[in-house]
Each structure stands twice: as C-alpha cells, then as structure tokens.
Design an enzyme around this catalytic site. Sequence first.
Site, PDB file in Angstrom:
ATOM      1  N   SER A   8      17.198  34.205 -33.917  1.00  0.00           N
ATOM      2  CA  SER A   8      17.182  33.434 -35.157  1.00  0.00           C
ATOM      3  C   SER A   8      18.181  34.005 -36.153  1.00  0.00           C
ATOM      4  O   SER A   8      18.051  35.138 -36.618  1.00  0.00           O
ATOM      5  CB  SER A   8      15.779  33.439 -35.767  1.00  0.00           C
ATOM      6  N   HIS A  33      19.240  30.056 -32.729  1.00  0.00           N
ATOM      7  CA  HIS A  33      18.198  29.350 -33.473  1.00  0.00           C
ATOM      8  C   HIS A  33      18.584  29.357 -34.953  1.00  0.00           C
ATOM      9  O   HIS A  33      18.838  30.412 -35.537  1.00  0.00           O
ATOM     10  CB  HIS A  33      16.840  30.020 -33.253  1.00  0.00           C
ATOM     11  N   ASP A  35      17.592  28.099 -38.732  1.00  0.00           N
ATOM     12  CA  ASP A  35      16.474  27.656 -39.574  1.00  0.00           C
ATOM     13  C   ASP A  35      16.961  27.069 -40.888  1.00  0.00           C
ATOM     14  O   ASP A  35      17.553  27.775 -41.705  1.00  0.00           O
ATOM     15  CB  ASP A  35      15.569  28.850 -39.905  1.00  0.00           C
ATOM     16  N   MET A  37      15.771  25.462 -44.398  1.00  0.00           N
ATOM     17  CA  MET A  37      14.596  25.373 -45.291  1.00  0.00           C
ATOM     18  C   MET A  37      15.007  24.788 -46.631  1.00  0.00           C
ATOM     19  O   MET A  37      16.041  25.174 -47.185  1.00  0.00           O
ATOM     20  CB  MET A  37      14.031  26.776 -45.514  1.00  0.00           C
ATOM     21  N   HIS A  66      16.381  24.030 -36.436  1.00  0.00           N
ATOM     22  CA  HIS A  66      14.965  23.836 -36.786  1.00  0.00           C
ATOM     23  C   HIS A  66      14.894  23.431 -38.260  1.00  0.00           C
ATOM     24  O   HIS A  66      15.128  24.258 -39.139  1.00  0.00           O
ATOM     25  CB  HIS A  66      14.229  25.165 -36.520  1.00  0.00           C
ATOM     26  N   MET A  68      13.077  22.672 -41.478  1.00  0.00           N
ATOM     27  CA  MET A  68      11.848  22.814 -42.258  1.00  0.00           C
ATOM     28  C   MET A  68      12.106  22.140 -43.597  1.00  0.00           C
ATOM     29  O   MET A  68      12.205  22.769 -44.647  1.00  0.00           O
ATOM     30  CB  MET A  68      11.502  24.303 -42.410  1.00  0.00           C
ATOM     31  N   MET A 137       4.831  26.693 -33.899  1.00  0.00           N
ATOM     32  CA  MET A 137       5.006  27.742 -34.898  1.00  0.00           C
ATOM     33  C   MET A 137       3.882  28.760 -34.730  1.00  0.00           C
ATOM     34  O   MET A 137       2.704  28.418 -34.817  1.00  0.00           O
ATOM     35  CB  MET A 137       4.977  27.168 -36.316  1.00  0.00           C
ATOM     36  N   PHE A 143       9.525  32.187 -43.535  1.00  0.00           N
ATOM     37  CA  PHE A 143      10.056  33.548 -43.602  1.00  0.00           C
ATOM     38  C   PHE A 143      10.094  34.187 -42.217  1.00  0.00           C
ATOM     39  O   PHE A 143       9.239  33.901 -41.377  1.00  0.00           O
ATOM     40  CB  PHE A 143       9.166  34.426 -44.513  1.00  0.00           C
ATOM     41  N   ASP A 175       7.999  30.091 -31.970  1.00  0.00           N
ATOM     42  CA  ASP A 175       8.801  30.524 -33.116  1.00  0.00           C
ATOM     43  C   ASP A 175       7.945  31.297 -34.114  1.00  0.00           C
ATOM     44  O   ASP A 175       7.084  30.726 -34.776  1.00  0.00           O
ATOM     45  CB  ASP A 175       9.430  29.295 -33.784  1.00  0.00           C
ATOM     46  N   SER A 198      13.483  38.922 -36.442  1.00  0.00           N
ATOM     47  CA  SER A 198      13.454  40.335 -36.831  1.00  0.00           C
ATOM     48  C   SER A 198      13.412  41.264 -35.629  1.00  0.00           C
ATOM     49  O   SER A 198      13.982  42.362 -35.682  1.00  0.00           O
ATOM     50  CB  SER A 198      12.285  40.602 -37.781  1.00  0.00           C
TER      51      SER A 198
HETATM   52  C1  DX5 Z   1      10.227  30.940 -39.674  1.00  0.00           C
HETATM   53  C2  DX5 Z   1      11.407  30.549 -38.848  1.00  0.00           C
HETATM   54  C3  DX5 Z   1      11.658  31.467 -37.714  1.00  0.00           C
HETATM   55  C4  DX5 Z   1      11.992  32.872 -38.104  1.00  0.00           C
HETATM   56  C5  DX5 Z   1      11.411  33.767 -37.031  1.00  0.00           C
HETATM   57  O1  DX5 Z   1       9.961  29.932 -40.591  1.00  0.00           O
HETATM   58  O2  DX5 Z   1      11.239  29.253 -38.317  1.00  0.00           O
HETATM   59  O3  DX5 Z   1      12.631  30.946 -36.822  1.00  0.00           O
HETATM   60  O4  DX5 Z   1      13.375  33.112 -38.213  1.00  0.00           O
HETATM   61  O5  DX5 Z   1      11.536  35.076 -37.448  1.00  0.00           O
HETATM   62  P1  DX5 Z   1      10.731  36.255 -36.738  1.00  0.00           P
HETATM   63  O6  DX5 Z   1      11.142  36.270 -35.305  1.00  0.00           O
HETATM   64  O7  DX5 Z   1      11.176  37.461 -37.503  1.00  0.00           O
HETATM   65  O8  DX5 Z   1       9.261  35.965 -36.911  1.00  0.00           O
HETATM   66 ZN    ZN Z   2      12.632  28.547 -36.684  1.00  0.00          ZN
END
Ligand code: DX5
Ligand code: ZN
Length: 218
Positions: A8, A33, A35, A37, A66, A68, A137, A143, A175, A198
């Site tokens: 990610s 990946h 994200d 938001m 992805h 959001m 999820m 986050f 995810d 992470s």
């Molecule tokens: C959260 C995101 C994830 C995030 C995952 O809202 O959709 O893709 O980057 O991060 P980790 O692997 O650190 O949980």
């Molecule tokens: Zn994601």
Amino acid sequence: MTHLVAPSVLSADFNNLERDAEMINNSEADWFHVDVMDGVFVPNISFGFPVIKALNKVATKPLDVHLMIVQPERYVNQFRDVGADVLTVHIEASTHLHRTVQAIKSAGMKAGVALNPHTSVSQLEDIVSDIDLVTLMSVNPGFGGQKFIENTYKKISDLVAMKTAANTDLHIEIDGGVTLNNYAKLVQTGADVLVAGSTVFSSSNPSQTIADLKQSVG
Ligand code: DX5
Ligand code: ZN
C-alpha cells in the site's frame, strides 16, 4: 494457488515516491495498492489524480485503486485515465452498485467491491457474479497501521462459500493489519490478494518483507 501481494502506497515516503515505486517494481510484489480518501467517507484525506498519474509513470505493475470516497461513480473514467487497472468502490458508498460495476468494466478495468468490517458478505449475493474482486476491510478504513480485526477470517470463509455456490471466479483481497504473523492463515482461509502497508514500509528491508509475504503457504 499462489497469492498476490499488493504493497500500500499510503505508507510509502511521499518525499521519495519514485524510489519507493522502484522498490516495488524490483520486488516480488504483484500490484500497487493505491488508497484514495476523500475526508467524507473516511476521516482522512490521502491523494488524488495528479499523484496517481505520477505514480503510474514509474510503476511497472498494475495499479489496484481503492476508492474510499462517496459517489465513486462520478470519477470512474478519470481513474482509468490516470492508470487504474483495478478500481474498487465501497458497497456502503454506492447506491447503484450494479451500474457502477458495469461502468468500471466498460471503461476497461477490473471491478472491485470493498466491504467495511461491519458489512456482511451476504450483501454481495446478487452482485458476486458481476465482479472481479472483493476487498474485505480487516480494519476500519482511513488509516494505515491499525490492528487486524479477527472476524475477517469468518468473512473470508463466507465469501469462499458464496463464490463456490455461484461458480464464479473472483479475487478475495484483505486490506488492513496484514502482517508476517497472520498472512499464512489468511491465505489458508481463502484470501488470494494481501494488501500490506506498514508491514512493508516500516520494515528495515521492505523488499525482503514483500518476499516473506509471498512465501507459499502449505
Ligand atoms: C486503510 C487502507 C489500507 C492501508 C493498509 O484504510 O485501505 O490499504 O493502507 O495499511 P496497513 O497494512 O498498515 O494496515
Ligand atoms: Zn486500501
């Protein structure tokens, strides 16, 4: 079946995005990946079209985007134009999900549907044959670096059963909170795409951590 790993980009170093993208290019990772938001659907704002376009210039692997965001149907073609290969919308943000899925596929992308932790897999029953990927999820979206929610294993099993009953093929992506300690059980339960933010970028050797997450599971 071998599973895919999608680091990610949310956890990458944005002052060194090209360097981190090259790391992913040169690693065993399968997808990026990405994200997005909007600060409305989730309590955080990440990045949008210009950043994805820049990432796509250096990325040599598919972009798994992805969303959001509320009303994701408004932006389908724009995400295709900046390089999305897989476009995933949240079921909770989509009033006319079937129409949106068709629009994503007509635009030439794979269509994904994401479910928040509280949303039952049963909600997918009448769309499961139309989609290419489901993102379960395993944290509340918004986050990186949150703790994995254990109920996800049950949801994977439910989705595997639904997929088998419908005799359809789709990716089951997990995810949030994926680590070297839980990835094997996730794959054994039926997941075949693992997102990791992470776990990859906080490690001292991200490329090796991706290789570790790619280790085949017996
Ligand atoms: C959260 C995101 C994830 C995030 C995952 O809202 O959709 O893709 O980057 O991060 P980790 O692997 O650190 O949980
Ligand atoms: Zn994601």
